[in-house]
Design a protein around this motif. Sequence first.
Motif, PDB file in Angstrom:
ATOM      1  N   ARG A  23       0.708  -0.961   0.180  1.00  0.00           N
ATOM      2  CA  ARG A  23      -0.027   0.173  -0.011  1.00  0.00           C
ATOM      3  C   ARG A  23       0.932   1.080  -0.063  1.00  0.00           C
ATOM      4  NH1 ARG A  23      -2.784  -2.992   3.652  1.00  0.00           N
ATOM      5  NH2 ARG A  23      -1.844  -1.872   5.970  1.00  0.00           N
ATOM      6  N   GLU A  24       1.575   0.807   0.711  1.00  0.00           N
ATOM      7  CA  GLU A  24       2.505   2.184   0.843  1.00  0.00           C
ATOM      8  C   GLU A  24       3.348   2.444  -0.527  1.00  0.00           C
ATOM      9  OE1 GLU A  24       5.272   5.802   1.715  1.00  0.00           O
ATOM     10  OE2 GLU A  24       2.831   5.014   2.840  1.00  0.00           O
ATOM     11  N   ALA A  25       3.617   1.700  -1.135  1.00  0.00           N
ATOM     12  CA  ALA A  25       4.259   0.850  -2.501  1.00  0.00           C
ATOM     13  C   ALA A  25       3.553   2.188  -3.282  1.00  0.00           C
ATOM     14  CB  ALA A  25       5.056   0.254  -3.216  1.00  0.00           C
ATOM     15  N   ASP A  26       1.909   1.567  -3.364  1.00  0.00           N
ATOM     16  CA  ASP A  26       1.614   2.044  -4.443  1.00  0.00           C
ATOM     17  C   ASP A  26       1.191   3.586  -4.172  1.00  0.00           C
ATOM     18  OD1 ASP A  26       0.918  -0.471  -5.106  1.00  0.00           O
ATOM     19  OD2 ASP A  26      -1.324  -0.047  -4.122  1.00  0.00           O
ATOM     20  N   ARG A  27       1.140   3.911  -3.120  1.00  0.00           N
ATOM     21  CA  ARG A  27       0.987   5.655  -2.198  1.00  0.00           C
ATOM     22  C   ARG A  27       2.230   5.992  -3.744  1.00  0.00           C
ATOM     23  NH1 ARG A  27      -1.858   4.042   2.162  1.00  0.00           N
ATOM     24  NH2 ARG A  27       0.245   3.588   2.852  1.00  0.00           N
ATOM     25  N   THR A  28       3.196   5.885  -2.763  1.00  0.00           N
ATOM     26  CA  THR A  28       4.359   6.514  -3.181  1.00  0.00           C
ATOM     27  C   THR A  28       4.897   6.422  -4.709  1.00  0.00           C
ATOM     28  OG1 THR A  28       5.432   5.440  -1.316  1.00  0.00           O
ATOM     29  CG2 THR A  28       6.915   6.267  -3.206  1.00  0.00           C
ATOM     30  N   ALA A  29       4.674   5.868  -5.537  1.00  0.00           N
ATOM     31  CA  ALA A  29       4.443   5.345  -7.098  1.00  0.00           C
ATOM     32  C   ALA A  29       3.660   6.660  -7.649  1.00  0.00           C
ATOM     33  CB  ALA A  29       3.735   4.026  -7.583  1.00  0.00           C
ATOM     34  N   ILE A  30       2.750   7.070  -6.670  1.00  0.00           N
ATOM     35  CA  ILE A  30       2.116   8.114  -7.777  1.00  0.00           C
ATOM     36  C   ILE A  30       2.967   9.302  -7.642  1.00  0.00           C
ATOM     37  CG2 ILE A  30      -0.335   9.760  -7.239  1.00  0.00           C
ATOM     38  CD1 ILE A  30      -1.519   7.424  -6.961  1.00  0.00           C
ATOM     39  N   ALA A  31       3.362   9.883  -6.123  1.00  0.00           N
ATOM     40  CA  ALA A  31       3.555  10.796  -6.387  1.00  0.00           C
ATOM     41  C   ALA A  31       5.245  10.887  -7.056  1.00  0.00           C
ATOM     42  CB  ALA A  31       4.541  11.082  -5.065  1.00  0.00           C
ATOM     43  N   GLU A  32       6.076   9.854  -7.170  1.00  0.00           N
ATOM     44  CA  GLU A  32       6.759   9.620  -8.022  1.00  0.00           C
ATOM     45  C   GLU A  32       6.386  10.185  -9.175  1.00  0.00           C
ATOM     46  OE1 GLU A  32       8.584   5.717  -6.994  1.00  0.00           O
ATOM     47  OE2 GLU A  32       9.805   6.904  -5.165  1.00  0.00           O
ATOM     48  N   ASP A  33       5.698   9.655  -9.698  1.00  0.00           N
ATOM     49  CA  ASP A  33       5.021   9.262 -11.087  1.00  0.00           C
ATOM     50  C   ASP A  33       4.901  10.745 -11.567  1.00  0.00           C
ATOM     51  OD1 ASP A  33       5.406   6.649 -12.371  1.00  0.00           O
ATOM     52  OD2 ASP A  33       3.046   6.208 -11.943  1.00  0.00           O
ATOM     53  N   TYR A  34       4.679  11.355 -10.798  1.00  0.00           N
ATOM     54  CA  TYR A  34       3.614  13.460 -10.795  1.00  0.00           C
ATOM     55  C   TYR A  34       4.769  14.106 -10.833  1.00  0.00           C
ATOM     56  CZ  TYR A  34      -0.861  12.817 -11.093  1.00  0.00           C
ATOM     57  OH  TYR A  34      -2.633  13.342 -11.174  1.00  0.00           O
ATOM     58  N   VAL A  35       6.263  13.408  -9.586  1.00  0.00           N
ATOM     59  CA  VAL A  35       7.719  14.303 -10.221  1.00  0.00           C
ATOM     60  C   VAL A  35       8.417  14.239 -11.085  1.00  0.00           C
ATOM     61  CG1 VAL A  35       7.368  14.717  -7.696  1.00  0.00           C
ATOM     62  CG2 VAL A  35       8.422  12.584  -8.434  1.00  0.00           C
ATOM     63  N   GLU A  36       8.438  12.695 -11.375  1.00  0.00           N
ATOM     64  CA  GLU A  36       9.208  12.514 -12.607  1.00  0.00           C
ATOM     65  C   GLU A  36       8.906  12.913 -14.275  1.00  0.00           C
ATOM     66  OE1 GLU A  36      10.704   8.474 -14.796  1.00  0.00           O
ATOM     67  OE2 GLU A  36       9.356   8.343 -13.651  1.00  0.00           O
ATOM     68  N   GLY A  91      11.408  17.629  -4.869  1.00  0.00           N
ATOM     69  CA  GLY A  91      11.366  16.827  -5.559  1.00  0.00           C
ATOM     70  C   GLY A  91      12.326  16.687  -7.080  1.00  0.00           C
ATOM     71  N   LEU A  92      12.880  17.313  -7.047  1.00  0.00           N
ATOM     72  CA  LEU A  92      14.085  16.818  -8.130  1.00  0.00           C
ATOM     73  C   LEU A  92      14.821  15.157  -7.320  1.00  0.00           C
ATOM     74  CD1 LEU A  92      15.988  20.562  -9.024  1.00  0.00           C
ATOM     75  CD2 LEU A  92      14.347  19.037 -10.710  1.00  0.00           C
ATOM     76  N   ALA A  93      15.219  15.764  -6.697  1.00  0.00           N
ATOM     77  CA  ALA A  93      15.734  14.300  -5.708  1.00  0.00           C
ATOM     78  C   ALA A  93      15.076  12.950  -5.720  1.00  0.00           C
ATOM     79  CB  ALA A  93      15.806  14.181  -4.203  1.00  0.00           C
ATOM     80  N   VAL A  94      13.236  13.174  -6.053  1.00  0.00           N
ATOM     81  CA  VAL A  94      12.782  12.228  -6.149  1.00  0.00           C
ATOM     82  C   VAL A  94      11.978  11.803  -7.793  1.00  0.00           C
ATOM     83  CG1 VAL A  94      10.166  11.631  -5.348  1.00  0.00           C
ATOM     84  CG2 VAL A  94      10.758  12.243  -3.864  1.00  0.00           C
ATOM     85  N   ALA A  95      12.741  12.772  -8.612  1.00  0.00           N
ATOM     86  CA  ALA A  95      12.038  12.686 -10.175  1.00  0.00           C
ATOM     87  C   ALA A  95      13.866  11.822 -10.437  1.00  0.00           C
ATOM     88  CB  ALA A  95      11.982  14.359 -10.329  1.00  0.00           C
ATOM     89  N   ALA A  96      14.980  12.699  -9.815  1.00  0.00           N
ATOM     90  CA  ALA A  96      15.859  11.733 -10.456  1.00  0.00           C
ATOM     91  C   ALA A  96      15.935  10.059 -10.067  1.00  0.00           C
ATOM     92  CB  ALA A  96      17.090  12.630  -9.670  1.00  0.00           C
ATOM     93  N   ALA A  97      15.493   9.807  -8.642  1.00  0.00           N
ATOM     94  CA  ALA A  97      16.061   8.404  -8.078  1.00  0.00           C
ATOM     95  C   ALA A  97      14.456   7.760  -9.064  1.00  0.00           C
ATOM     96  CB  ALA A  97      15.698   7.990  -6.812  1.00  0.00           C
ATOM     97  N   ALA A  98      13.708   8.008  -9.020  1.00  0.00           N
ATOM     98  CA  ALA A  98      12.311   7.778 -10.007  1.00  0.00           C
ATOM     99  C   ALA A  98      12.807   7.406 -11.118  1.00  0.00           C
ATOM    100  CB  ALA A  98      11.189   8.187  -9.404  1.00  0.00           C
ATOM    101  N   ARG A  99      13.412   8.060 -11.999  1.00  0.00           N
ATOM    102  CA  ARG A  99      13.808   8.143 -13.306  1.00  0.00           C
ATOM    103  C   ARG A  99      15.354   6.739 -13.612  1.00  0.00           C
ATOM    104  NH1 ARG A  99      11.967   7.577 -17.147  1.00  0.00           N
ATOM    105  NH2 ARG A  99      11.349  10.445 -17.549  1.00  0.00           N
ATOM    106  N   ALA A 100      16.230   6.948 -12.182  1.00  0.00           N
ATOM    107  CA  ALA A 100      17.514   5.884 -12.309  1.00  0.00           C
ATOM    108  C   ALA A 100      16.701   4.385 -12.029  1.00  0.00           C
ATOM    109  CB  ALA A 100      17.989   6.241 -11.237  1.00  0.00           C
TER     110      ALA A 100
END
Length: 150
Positions: A23-36, A91-100
């Motif tokens: 459930r936490e991964a699902d919540r985090t996924a949305i935030a990561e998708d948006y910032v990416e 947000g930039l850090a989250v986006a970079a980590a999600a992209r990697a």
Amino acid sequence: MTSAPPKRLPPAEDQAARFAQQREADRTAIAEDYVELIADLLAEEGEARAVDIARRMGVAQPTVAATVSRLQRDGLVETKPYRGLFLTEAGLAVAAAARARHELMVRFLLAVGLDAETAEADAEGLEHHASDKALAAFARFLETRGSEGG
């Protein structure tokens, strides 16, 4: 005499922890998708507008507004009047980590034989749900495979 059937369920506490982690991964996924996506829009088009996010995410603008509000509360996104959305340093850090993670997952899926289109599509969901241990194992696999000449 009959033997008891093999136990199929893990202990309740372990199972509950796995579901909570999911459930936490699902919540985090949305935030990561948006910032990416915001980072990509800023890089490609120079601006990130809610209407563009809604179109690319396939959701309604009120959904984007609610998610952006949450991202603002979490310190990942800033809005500027008449100028759209911008990422904070966090947000930039989250986006970079999600992209990697996404790129690693795509490379791994390609290495095990998936075609590029399927690898890209599957990586979109898997990147958020693979553990750090799994991602590290995928990276080791790719390093080993690379050192053996592919």
